[in-house]
Design a protein around this motif. Structure first.
Motif, PDB file in Angstrom:
ATOM      1  N   ILE A   1       4.447  50.193  48.025  1.00 16.32           N
ATOM      2  CA  ILE A   1       2.985  50.189  48.068  1.00 16.32           C
ATOM      3  C   ILE A   1       2.350  51.548  47.784  1.00 16.32           C
ATOM      4  O   ILE A   1       1.153  51.720  47.974  1.00 16.32           O
ATOM      5  N   GLN A   2       3.113  52.495  47.296  1.00 14.17           N
ATOM      6  CA  GLN A   2       2.576  53.831  46.992  1.00 14.17           C
ATOM      7  C   GLN A   2       1.519  53.789  45.895  1.00 14.17           C
ATOM      8  O   GLN A   2       0.567  54.549  45.923  1.00 14.17           O
ATOM      9  N   SER A   3       1.697  52.907  44.925  1.00 10.62           N
ATOM     10  CA  SER A   3       0.788  52.842  43.774  1.00 10.62           C
ATOM     11  C   SER A   3      -0.512  52.140  44.139  1.00 10.62           C
ATOM     12  O   SER A   3      -0.566  51.383  45.108  1.00 10.62           O
ATOM     13  N   PRO A   4      -1.553  52.338  43.339  1.00 14.02           N
ATOM     14  CA  PRO A   4      -2.804  51.602  43.558  1.00 14.02           C
ATOM     15  C   PRO A   4      -2.588  50.101  43.353  1.00 14.02           C
ATOM     16  O   PRO A   4      -1.679  49.688  42.614  1.00 14.02           O
TER      17      PRO A   4
ATOM     18  N   ASN B   1      -3.989  47.768  41.568  1.00 11.48           N
ATOM     19  CA  ASN B   1      -3.957  47.235  40.200  1.00 11.48           C
ATOM     20  C   ASN B   1      -2.615  47.504  39.522  1.00 11.48           C
ATOM     21  O   ASN B   1      -2.119  46.680  38.761  1.00 11.48           O
ATOM     22  N   VAL B   2      -1.998  48.634  39.835  1.00  7.68           N
ATOM     23  CA  VAL B   2      -0.677  48.961  39.279  1.00  7.68           C
ATOM     24  C   VAL B   2       0.383  48.054  39.912  1.00  7.68           C
ATOM     25  O   VAL B   2       1.288  47.567  39.220  1.00  7.68           O
ATOM     26  N   ILE B   3       0.248  47.809  41.211  1.00  3.86           N
ATOM     27  CA  ILE B   3       1.181  46.919  41.909  1.00  3.86           C
ATOM     28  C   ILE B   3       1.113  45.521  41.300  1.00  3.86           C
ATOM     29  O   ILE B   3       2.139  44.900  41.026  1.00  3.86           O
ATOM     30  N   VAL B   4      -0.102  45.019  41.063  1.00  3.21           N
ATOM     31  CA  VAL B   4      -0.267  43.675  40.483  1.00  3.21           C
ATOM     32  C   VAL B   4       0.363  43.615  39.094  1.00  3.21           C
ATOM     33  O   VAL B   4       1.078  42.659  38.778  1.00  3.21           O
ATOM     34  N   LYS B   5       0.143  44.624  38.278  1.00  2.60           N
ATOM     35  CA  LYS B   5       0.747  44.651  36.929  1.00  2.60           C
ATOM     36  C   LYS B   5       2.268  44.628  37.024  1.00  2.60           C
ATOM     37  O   LYS B   5       2.939  43.941  36.244  1.00  2.60           O
ATOM     38  N   SER B   6       2.825  45.359  37.984  1.00  2.00           N
ATOM     39  CA  SER B   6       4.291  45.389  38.109  1.00  2.00           C
ATOM     40  C   SER B   6       4.819  44.023  38.590  1.00  2.00           C
ATOM     41  O   SER B   6       5.881  43.590  38.163  1.00  2.00           O
TER      42      SER B   6
ATOM     43  N   VAL C   1      -3.754  42.822  47.340  1.00  2.83           N
ATOM     44  CA  VAL C   1      -2.875  42.524  46.203  1.00  2.83           C
ATOM     45  C   VAL C   1      -2.869  41.024  45.923  1.00  2.83           C
ATOM     46  O   VAL C   1      -2.934  40.595  44.767  1.00  2.83           O
ATOM     47  N   GLY C   2      -2.824  40.214  46.977  1.00  2.41           N
ATOM     48  CA  GLY C   2      -2.817  38.763  46.808  1.00  2.41           C
ATOM     49  C   GLY C   2      -4.059  38.258  46.089  1.00  2.41           C
ATOM     50  O   GLY C   2      -3.971  37.430  45.187  1.00  2.41           O
TER      51      GLY C   2
END
Length: 162
Positions: A144-147, A149-154, A16-17
């Protein structure tokens, strides 16, 4: 801008980082790369780090954060498990650090750690990290359930910077 992506091992801090750094056009650093060899050996042998082990590492990172802040910012993946650790990390920065703490269930984390290859962290240390973790009130806590790319967007949406 300094962003620190924290959480226990297996949350995806580095993944994610790196994605977050790329999205924000900032350099990425992994705190694991700054551990002294004695800490790495201890973790490879299945021994949890104590506060005395972590202190010099945290002080080194605080100094690096100051340098990166002067250079325009960075994203750092760092467990930052305790409030005291986060306080040490922030000691040399002049601006507010954005804290992003990745969090998930023990079952999911265990599954991820079992699948990970080539990392010095011994999966049996997960309990020690979970017991040490102090979730901050002033951070963006992200499930961290989401992929990734979704985590980064959020995260970007929460930071209101894009």
């Amino acid at each position: 801008m300094i962003l620190i992506v924290g959480g226990v091992s297996g949350t995806g801090k580095s993944t994610v980082g790196k994605m977050l750094a790329e999205t924000l056009d900032l350099p990425f650093y992994d705190a694991d790369d700054f551990h002294p060899e004695s800490n790495v050996q201890k973790m490879q042998n299945g021994q949890p780090l104590n506060d005395q082990d972590r202190q010099p590492w945290l002080e080194t990172l605080a100094s690096e954060l100051r340098t990166w802040e002067k250079q325009g910012g960075a994203v750092l993946a760092c467990s930052a498990l305790k409030a005291a650790y986060r306080e040490t990390l922030a000691t040399q920065c002049h601006n507010k650090i954005e804290w992003i703490i990745l969090h998930g269930s023990k079952a999911l984390l265990s599954e991820r750690l079992a699948a990970r290859k080539g990392h010095f962290f011994e999966p049996k240390l997960l309990d020690s990290q979970l017991n040490t973790l102090e979730l901050p009130v002033d951070a963006h806590v992200v499930d961290i359930q989401s992929p990734p790319n979704v985590i980064v967007k959020s995260i970007i949406a929460r930071l209101e910077i894009a």
